[in-house]
Design an enzyme around this catalytic site. Structure first.
Site, short mmCIF file in Angstrom:
data_model
loop_
_atom_site.label_atom_id
_atom_site.label_comp_id
_atom_site.label_asym_id
_atom_site.label_seq_id
_atom_site.Cartn_x
_atom_site.Cartn_y
_atom_site.Cartn_z
N GLU A 158 16.13 -27.00 -3.64
CA GLU A 158 15.96 -25.26 -3.28
C GLU A 158 15.67 -24.55 -4.72
O GLU A 158 16.29 -24.95 -6.19
CB GLU A 158 17.48 -25.07 -2.03
N CYS A 173 16.45 -18.75 -9.43
CA CYS A 173 17.63 -20.16 -10.06
C CYS A 173 16.47 -21.50 -9.74
O CYS A 173 16.82 -21.21 -8.36
CB CYS A 173 18.58 -19.08 -9.15
N CYS A 198 22.41 -34.63 -8.66
CA CYS A 198 23.49 -34.14 -10.40
C CYS A 198 24.43 -35.76 -10.62
O CYS A 198 24.51 -36.02 -9.15
CB CYS A 198 23.96 -32.88 -10.02
N CYS A 247 30.97 -32.78 -10.38
CA CYS A 247 32.13 -32.14 -10.87
C CYS A 247 32.75 -32.34 -9.33
O CYS A 247 31.28 -31.50 -8.28
CB CYS A 247 31.41 -31.19 -10.88
N CYS A 262 31.26 -29.22 -6.88
CA CYS A 262 30.05 -28.47 -6.48
C CYS A 262 29.76 -29.96 -5.71
O CYS A 262 29.68 -30.62 -5.83
CB CYS A 262 29.60 -28.85 -7.92
N GLY A 302 21.37 -30.05 -10.34
CA GLY A 302 20.97 -30.98 -11.45
C GLY A 302 21.53 -30.50 -12.51
O GLY A 302 22.00 -29.29 -12.62
N GLU A 303 21.53 -31.12 -13.77
CA GLU A 303 22.16 -30.95 -14.75
C GLU A 303 20.74 -30.93 -15.87
O GLU A 303 20.04 -32.29 -16.04
CB GLU A 303 23.14 -32.42 -15.31
N SER A 353 28.86 -24.82 -19.14
CA SER A 353 30.33 -24.78 -17.58
C SER A 353 31.55 -24.93 -18.15
O SER A 353 31.38 -26.62 -17.92
CB SER A 353 29.80 -25.26 -16.43
N HIS A 402 35.04 -24.32 -16.99
CA HIS A 402 36.01 -24.09 -15.96
C HIS A 402 38.01 -24.48 -16.18
O HIS A 402 37.95 -24.33 -15.64
CB HIS A 402 35.49 -25.28 -14.77
N ASN A 418 32.94 -20.69 -4.57
CA ASN A 418 32.40 -21.32 -3.64
C ASN A 418 32.93 -22.24 -2.43
O ASN A 418 32.45 -23.20 -4.00
CB ASN A 418 31.05 -20.57 -3.38
N CYS A 442 26.81 -19.90 -5.49
CA CYS A 442 26.94 -20.91 -6.32
C CYS A 442 27.55 -22.54 -5.76
O CYS A 442 28.85 -21.85 -4.78
CB CYS A 442 27.89 -21.10 -7.14
N1 SAH Z 1 24.48 -28.75 -14.07
C1 SAH Z 1 24.83 -27.49 -15.14
C2 SAH Z 1 24.14 -25.65 -13.68
C3 SAH Z 1 24.62 -26.70 -12.55
S1 SAH Z 1 25.25 -25.13 -11.32
C4 SAH Z 1 26.05 -26.64 -14.78
O1 SAH Z 1 26.91 -27.64 -14.24
O2 SAH Z 1 26.33 -26.27 -15.87
C5 SAH Z 1 25.23 -22.96 -12.40
C6 SAH Z 1 27.17 -23.27 -12.35
O3 SAH Z 1 27.34 -23.12 -11.55
C7 SAH Z 1 27.48 -24.23 -12.92
O4 SAH Z 1 28.56 -23.33 -13.75
C8 SAH Z 1 28.73 -24.53 -11.97
O5 SAH Z 1 30.08 -25.61 -12.68
C9 SAH Z 1 28.87 -24.02 -10.72
N2 SAH Z 1 29.00 -23.64 -9.71
C10 SAH Z 1 29.25 -24.94 -8.77
N3 SAH Z 1 29.96 -25.22 -8.20
C11 SAH Z 1 30.37 -23.91 -8.49
C12 SAH Z 1 30.77 -23.87 -6.76
N4 SAH Z 1 31.26 -24.12 -5.76
N5 SAH Z 1 31.65 -22.66 -7.27
C13 SAH Z 1 31.44 -21.75 -7.83
N6 SAH Z 1 30.69 -22.73 -8.99
C14 SAH Z 1 29.98 -23.23 -8.77
#
Ligand code: SAH
Length: 391
Positions: free
Chosen positions: A106, A119, A126, A130, A133, A181-182, A238, A240, A314, A357
């Site tokens: 998507e 985006c 991926c 995490c 996610c 994806g990463e 990222s 966290h 989210n 996200c």
């Molecule tokens: N793999 C890359 C890009 C992926 S997603 C990365 O990890 O940076 C982009 C952002 O959305 C990342 O910061 C990821 O940690 C965040 N993300 C993923 N799932 C999420 C969720 N459920 N709620 C909020 N942020 C989320």
């Protein structure tokens, strides 16, 4: 919550047919010559591709007899729209794409008063696992080819130019690698994508470096490589969690490259590019949103060329976790700002279409192919909580 293994090497199966956007300009010219046409036809094809023209009948600068063959050989259709969903009064549009092998990815196009951001996804699934996610929980299906990644941005640029998004015709200005994806685990193809995004028309989309953001879990060697050979795009890390103990569980790659190493690599990137990096931090209730963690993060980042982008979590289906309540968010922001760290809270676009996200745990099945889950965040604009921020 079961821990998934980290996966770096994507299966090689299923890569799509060759496409002009996978090739350098020289390679494309050579390919056209091999097909028995003059080399400049490659430039004409590129112009059509980056303008979003896919119908050979519209390529009137090519001889009628050559259009079909050249299109088939160098501009095969790689992305098929399964459906569009819109939100935010038509200013956010999520597109579900089917790839040639049935894999689904998507992208989300978000229009703001001053810009339009897409985006995009860099992998189907991926491997970074995490736990908060949805994509991370779905595992890695495969890398996308450069043309599959670039195609998402080209489609968004064409949608803007054609006035498909509420607000009339406009221009795509920003690209963020925050879909599925990463990106740094698919380095070579993402690097090619950056070239295509930044190269002026007609051989690219002509975006500016600062308006392209690569977001990573923190693959340190790849950040260093991007630093050495990069295109000075904006880097997002990222994080966290500010401490290794918690980050080991939230971002499992931390078991390989620690918080300190990731921040060191991001600092080196900032020194090289002169550009601030952003630190992504999903605020998860009672998991990483405690005041002491805000202070730890403040200490970690004080004085650095960094800014923190807080994302209220989210929640993904089946996850026990929830977003931090507003008072906790406010406290977190206040403590970071008190430490002198520029901090914003991300506005979450497209929530009602699962476009934010981590929300896109696609429930689709297309032609019997299991769906893949995608988190597509809405990255901008940051919404201020309280005092003026610095984004
Ligand atoms: N793999 C890359 C890009 C992926 S997603 C990365 O990890 O940076 C982009 C952002 O959305 C990342 O910061 C990821 O940690 C965040 N993300 C993923 N799932 C999420 C969720 N459920 N709620 C909020 N942020 C989320």
């Amino acid at each position: 919550m079961t821990a998934l293994p980290l996966v770096f090497d994507a299966p090689r199966r299923g890569m799509p047919p060759r496409h002009l956007a996978d090739l350098t300009r020289e390679e494309a010219r050579a390919a056209v010559t091999e097909l028995g046409h003059p080399a400049f036809r490659a430039d004409q094809l590129a112009r059509h591709f980056y303008r979003g023209v896919t119908d050979p009948a519209q390529m009137t600068d090519l001889p009628a007899g050559a259009r079909e063959a050249l299109t088939e050989a160098l501009l095969p259709g790689l992305l098929t729209v399964v459906r569009h969903q819109t939100a935010d009064n038509g200013r956010t549009r999520k597109t579900l794409w089917r790839l040639h092998d049935g894999a689904l990815v998507e992208s989300v196009l978000m229009r703001y008063p001053d810009r339009a951001t897409v985006c995009i996804s860099s992998q189907a699934g991926c491997g970074m696992a995490c736990p908060f996610c949805a994509t991370g929980q779905s595992g890695l299906t495969r890398n996308l080819s450069a043309a599959e990644i670039i195609g998402q941005a080209v489609a968004a640029a064409a949608a803007m130019a054609n006035g498909e998004i509420e607000g009339g015709p406009g221009r795509l200005s920003n690209v963020v690698f925050m879909g599925m994806g990463e990106p740094l685990a698919n380095y070579a193809r993402v690097r090619k994508t950056l070239d295509a995004l930044l190269t002026p028309a007609p051989h690219g989309l002509g975006l500016s470096q600062r308006s392209v953001t690569v977001s990573t879990v923190g693959l340190v060697p790849a950040i260093r490589r991007l630093t050495d050979e990069g295109r000075n795009v904006t880097l997002a890390v990222s994080l966290h969690a500010p401490d290794d103990e918690l980050r080991d569980t939230l971002v499992p790659i931390n078991t390989r490259w620690k918080v300190g190493e990731v921040i060191d690599a991001a600092d080196a990137y900032a020194r090289k590019t002169g550009r601030r990096y952003s630190v992504e931090y999903a605020l998860i209730r009672d998991v990483n949103d405690q005041p002491f963690r805000a202070d730890l993060l403040g200490t970690l980042l004080a004085g650095k060329l960094a800014h923190v982008n807080l994302i209220p979590l989210n929640p993904t289906p089946g996850s026990p976790w929830d977003a931090s309540p507003l008072p906790a968010q406010r406290e977190f922001v206040a403590r970071l700002r008190a430490a002198g760290v520029a901090t914003t809270v991300r506005d979450t676009r497209g929530q009602d279409i699962d476009g934010a996200c981590g929300q896109l745990a696609a429930a689709d099945r297309v032609e019997g192919v299991p769906s893949v889950a995608v988190p597509v965040p809405s990255v901008e604009p940051p919404v201020e909580l309280g005092a003026e921020g610095d984004s």
